[in-house]
Design an enzyme around this catalytic site. Structure first.
Site, PDB file in Angstrom:
ATOM      1  N   CYS A 206      -7.681   5.895  -7.367  1.00  0.00           N
ATOM      2  CA  CYS A 206      -8.432   6.642  -8.378  1.00  0.00           C
ATOM      3  C   CYS A 206      -7.530   7.287  -9.420  1.00  0.00           C
ATOM      4  CB  CYS A 206      -9.216   7.753  -7.704  1.00  0.00           C
ATOM      5  SG  CYS A 206     -10.102   7.219  -6.258  1.00  0.00           S
TER       6      CYS A 206
ATOM      7  N   ARG B 239      -4.648   1.539 -12.779  1.00  0.00           N
ATOM      8  CA  ARG B 239      -4.658   1.824 -11.344  1.00  0.00           C
ATOM      9  C   ARG B 239      -5.744   1.024 -10.632  1.00  0.00           C
ATOM     10  NH1 ARG B 239      -2.055   7.031 -10.566  1.00  0.00           N
ATOM     11  NH2 ARG B 239      -3.149   7.392  -8.639  1.00  0.00           N
TER      12      ARG B 239
ATOM     13  N   TRP C 299     -11.829   4.271  -7.177  1.00  0.00           N
ATOM     14  CA  TRP C 299     -11.612   3.031  -6.408  1.00  0.00           C
ATOM     15  C   TRP C 299     -12.323   3.265  -5.086  1.00  0.00           C
ATOM     16  CZ3 TRP C 299      -9.833  -1.822  -6.705  1.00  0.00           C
ATOM     17  CH2 TRP C 299      -9.367  -2.463  -5.565  1.00  0.00           C
TER      18      TRP C 299
ATOM     19  N   ASN D  52      -9.088  12.132  -5.268  1.00  0.00           N
ATOM     20  CA  ASN D  52      -8.382  10.913  -4.890  1.00  0.00           C
ATOM     21  C   ASN D  52      -7.917  11.096  -3.450  1.00  0.00           C
ATOM     22  OD1 ASN D  52      -6.904   8.567  -4.809  1.00  0.00           O
ATOM     23  ND2 ASN D  52      -5.163   9.398  -5.934  1.00  0.00           N
ATOM     24  N   GLY D  53      -8.003  10.052  -2.642  1.00  0.00           N
ATOM     25  CA  GLY D  53      -7.530  10.158  -1.264  1.00  0.00           C
ATOM     26  C   GLY D  53      -8.674   9.997  -0.283  1.00  0.00           C
TER      27      GLY D  53
ATOM     28  N   GLU E 236       6.937 -16.337   3.185  1.00  0.00           N
ATOM     29  CA  GLU E 236       6.508 -15.411   2.133  1.00  0.00           C
ATOM     30  C   GLU E 236       7.622 -15.230   1.080  1.00  0.00           C
ATOM     31  OE1 GLU E 236       3.944 -14.225   1.000  1.00  0.00           O
ATOM     32  OE2 GLU E 236       4.373 -12.330   0.014  1.00  0.00           O
TER      33      GLU E 236
ATOM     34  N   LYS F  16       7.028 -16.171  -2.870  1.00  0.00           N
ATOM     35  CA  LYS F  16       7.221 -15.220  -3.972  1.00  0.00           C
ATOM     36  C   LYS F  16       8.115 -15.849  -5.047  1.00  0.00           C
ATOM     37  CE  LYS F  16       4.529 -12.271  -3.316  1.00  0.00           C
ATOM     38  NZ  LYS F  16       3.725 -12.977  -2.527  1.00  0.00           N
TER      39      LYS F  16
ATOM     40  N   GLU G 154       6.191 -18.644  -6.928  1.00  0.00           N
ATOM     41  CA  GLU G 154       5.155 -18.113  -7.818  1.00  0.00           C
ATOM     42  C   GLU G 154       5.745 -17.473  -9.063  1.00  0.00           C
ATOM     43  OE1 GLU G 154       1.633 -15.925  -5.725  1.00  0.00           O
ATOM     44  OE2 GLU G 154       3.495 -15.329  -4.786  1.00  0.00           O
TER      45      GLU G 154
ATOM     46  N   HIS H 130      15.591 -30.796  12.425  1.00  0.00           N
ATOM     47  CA  HIS H 130      14.627 -31.894  12.529  1.00  0.00           C
ATOM     48  C   HIS H 130      14.284 -32.478  11.163  1.00  0.00           C
ATOM     49  CE1 HIS H 130      14.208 -31.131  16.785  1.00  0.00           C
ATOM     50  NE2 HIS H 130      14.034 -29.856  16.520  1.00  0.00           N
TER      51      HIS H 130
ATOM     52  N   LYS I  18      -5.486 -13.702  -9.952  1.00  0.00           N
ATOM     53  CA  LYS I  18      -5.449 -12.696  -8.884  1.00  0.00           C
ATOM     54  C   LYS I  18      -6.527 -12.970  -7.835  1.00  0.00           C
ATOM     55  CE  LYS I  18      -3.888  -9.087  -6.892  1.00  0.00           C
ATOM     56  NZ  LYS I  18      -2.663  -9.381  -6.132  1.00  0.00           N
TER      57      LYS I  18
END
Ligand code: F6R
Length: 614
Positions: free
Chosen positions: A2, A27, A77, A101-102, A484, A488, A491, A507, A609
């Site tokens: 938020c 945000r 949010w 917020n929170g 991963e 990254k 991408e 192998h 996204k």
């Protein structure tokens, strides 16, 4: 998460607050609202709308509010309750309006006692509880800041609160615990913001509030105290960012900001899960303990980075629960005629909650009568809505296309699920679960140490920027970390990068190693010495073929150093938690290398996204 703005001063408060909310849009949010206080009027004026800020701006244009010099504003949010007009902030009770917020962890208890006392709450939010508590407190004390302090002392969890009061229309009060709030100091005006982006257009003089502090701003004064009313020390500072940078909180890329937010993402995902009696509680879990006790097979389905989070989770879930756990690409799942029964728990992992492959897979699983639990970062998204149970990660909005903090939070959420299953099945004692949770609770600090010591990783990325091919190896939980790390780099930097299980090298893949090929190796923690020795052998194998090795190894473990051309030290954590620290240098490396090559880190070519096509 938020965005919050508060203002008292000589300008049009509404204009300042709306401009601040626009600056905080980065945000991420799903509803917005404002409240104004006007001298002589015994009520606040408030407008709030679900959706984008444009909806709020349109509503304000349709029904203009009177001129005011005090206002608060919020972009929400959603966490408690979906993004609707009703759940949007500010929340009002009596003379006060509150933005927040929170997460107020004890809100359910507080809400129950308010309702028992005859209070009617109109939203599903934890924030409205605060508004009612303040209203009650103001019956005892006329001073808003005193009332805020008294209420804060009853709250548990993480919160930034900003409050306007119709009886004190020249004052805005803010408070914070485990969630940021900054003060902007102007001339004849003062500001509050969840970060300086909220007001940097108007002033570059700021004060950062400390933990558990309450601030009262008027046009000419700023008073800060602790929650008991004792005057507090404050640290003023000058903001040296321009407005463009401020939208990303001063970071060059959203991705860098999101990487830096990972200690919070992990901590917030853990927040409120562990009751005082040692019992693990997952409050969005809509499956009964009896249903969970029946689970005899787990199938994790996800895509991309979320799939790798699932791969990490498999090791922990099987280890802790002894329930067989498969991990499957969502896009493959329903095309192979999987064997699912009523006692299969299908766990979908999706940061966005909108990925079509994953959505189709869970629909298929439910048609087959399996139960579906989703791990998701987006409140109210389609996948959690269509699931039998949800565990939300509280990583905050991820704006950069490449997932970073979402990944770490997903691993933590999967671990919570594994421990919860172990708890309900009686496989682990409470004290064992508490010990593991204490280890996870220490991870945010460990991640912070990686972040604080990242200069050499960025330097290494610049040094290796001319290479066109990178390999990553790991074993056990280090294997998905290798995948991963490679993803990254692919991408962001459009390079050939591949991750392998260390044991598989011989192998086939070892054939691609050439003189100078950078090979990243994730060395297992010393607590798994047998496996660590195997990875060290793998490092020697590639080095003997000319690779230049980048070795990620735990602090204090020097066994791999003779075979390392470059070393990245990792804080010492238990084996199963190593992915939470080992992934971070690989994110930083990819981000820096892509910047070095001049690419748009936040919006890599060809990627979106939220992938809403199959
Ligand atoms: C990689 C990345 C993607 C997503 C994948 C799934 O950095 O972000 O691989 O992980 O598209 O997305 P969600 O988790 O939203 O289902």
């Amino acid at each position: 998460m938020c965005g919050i703005v508060g203002y008292v001063g000589h300008r049009s408060a509404l204009d300042v607050v709306v401009a601040g909310l626009q600056r905080l849009e980065y945000r991420g949010y799903d509803s917005a609202g404002v409240a104004l206080a006007i001298p002589g009027e015994q009520q606040l004026h408030s407008v709030k709308r679900a959706g984008k800020l444009a909806n709020l701006i349109d509503a304000l244009a349709d029904e203009p509010l009177p001129e005011a010099h005090t206002a608060i504003g919020h972009t929400r949010w959603a966490t408690h309750g979906p993004p609707t007009n009703r759940n949007a902030h500010p929340h009002q009770s009596g003379r006060v309006a509150v933005v927040h917020n929170g997460i107020i962890e004890n809100f359910a208890t507080l809400r129950a006692s308010l309702e028992a006392a005859g209070r009617e709450l109109v939203s599903e939010t934890d924030t409205e509880v605060v508004a009612h508590l303040l209203d009650l407190e103001l019956e005892k004390t006329p001073d808003l800041a005193d009332a805020v302090r008294a209420v804060c002392r009853c709250l548990e969890g993480a919160f930034t609160l900003v409050i306007a009061d119709s009886t004190n229309p020249d004052v805005v009060v803010g408070a914070r615990r485990n969630s940021p709030l900054v003060v902007g100091r102007g001339h004849g005006e003062n500001f509050l913001g969840s970060d300086v982006a909220a007001f940097v257009e108007f002033t570059r003089e700021a004060i950062e509030l400390g933990q558990d502090q309450v601030v009262t701003i008027t046009a000419d004064d700023i008073v800060v105290t602790d929650f008991d009313g004792n005057p507090a020390e404050v640290s003023p500072y000058h903001i040296d960012w321009d407005i463009a940078a401020a939208e990303k909180g001063g970071y060059e890329w959203f991705m860098l900001k999101e990487i830096a937010e990972q200690p919070h993402a992990v901590a917030d995902t853990l927040l409120g899960r562990h009751a005082a009696n040692g019992q693990l509680q997952l409050d969005e879990m809509r499956l009964s303990d009896d249903e969970l006790r029946d689970v005899d097979q787990i199938v994790i389905i996800a895509c991309g980075t979320s799939f790798y989070a699932g791969m990490v989770a498999k090791y922990a879930i099987e280890h802790w629960t002894r329930i067989p756990c498969e991990v499957e690409l969502a896009s493959e799942f329903r095309y192979r005629d999987p064997i699912l029964t009523r006692s299969t728990l299908v766990v979908s992992i999706s940061q966005s909650g909108e990925t079509m492959d994953t959505l189709m897979a869970i629909r298929y699983a439910r048609e087959q009568r399996a139960r579906v639990l989703s791990i998701c970062n987006t409140n109210g998204a389609t996948i959690p809505r269509e699931s039998d149970a949800v565990i939300y990660t509280h990583a905050g909005p991820e704006i950069a296309v490449a997932s970073t903090k979402g990944f770490l939070a997903q691993i933590v959420a999967c671990y919570l699920l594994g421990l919860y299953l172990a708890q309900v099945k009686g496989i682990k004692f409470r004290d064992e679960i508490s010990r593991i949770l204490a280890d996870v609770g220490a991870v945010p600090n460990a991640i912070q140490r990686v972040l604080d010591d990242a200069d050499h990783i960025r330097k290494l990325a610049r040094e290796l920027a001319q290479h066109r091919s990178f390999l990553f190896i790991g074993r056990h939980v280090g294997f998905p970390v290798a995948l991963e790390g490679a993803l990254k780099l692919k991408e962001l930097a459009y390079l050939h990068a591949e991750g392998f299980a260390g044991g598989e090298l011989k192998h086939g893949p070892i054939a691609v190693v050439e003189d100078g090929t950078p090979v990243f190796a994730i060395v297992p923690s010393t607590s798994y010495a047998a496996l660590r020795d195997k990875v060290i052998s793998n490092i020697q194998e590639v080095r003997a073929r000319g690779a230049q090795t980048v070795v990620l190894v735990e602090e204090g473990d020097d066994s791999a150093l003779p075979f390392a051309d470059h070393v990245i030290r990792l804080p010492k954590v238990p084996t199963l938690l190593q992915p939470l620290v080992a992934t971070v240098p690989l994110q930083i490396f990819a981000c820096e290398l892509a910047s070095q090559l001049g690419y748009d880190v936040d919006q890599p070519r060809n990627l979106a996204k939220s992938v809403t096509v199959e």
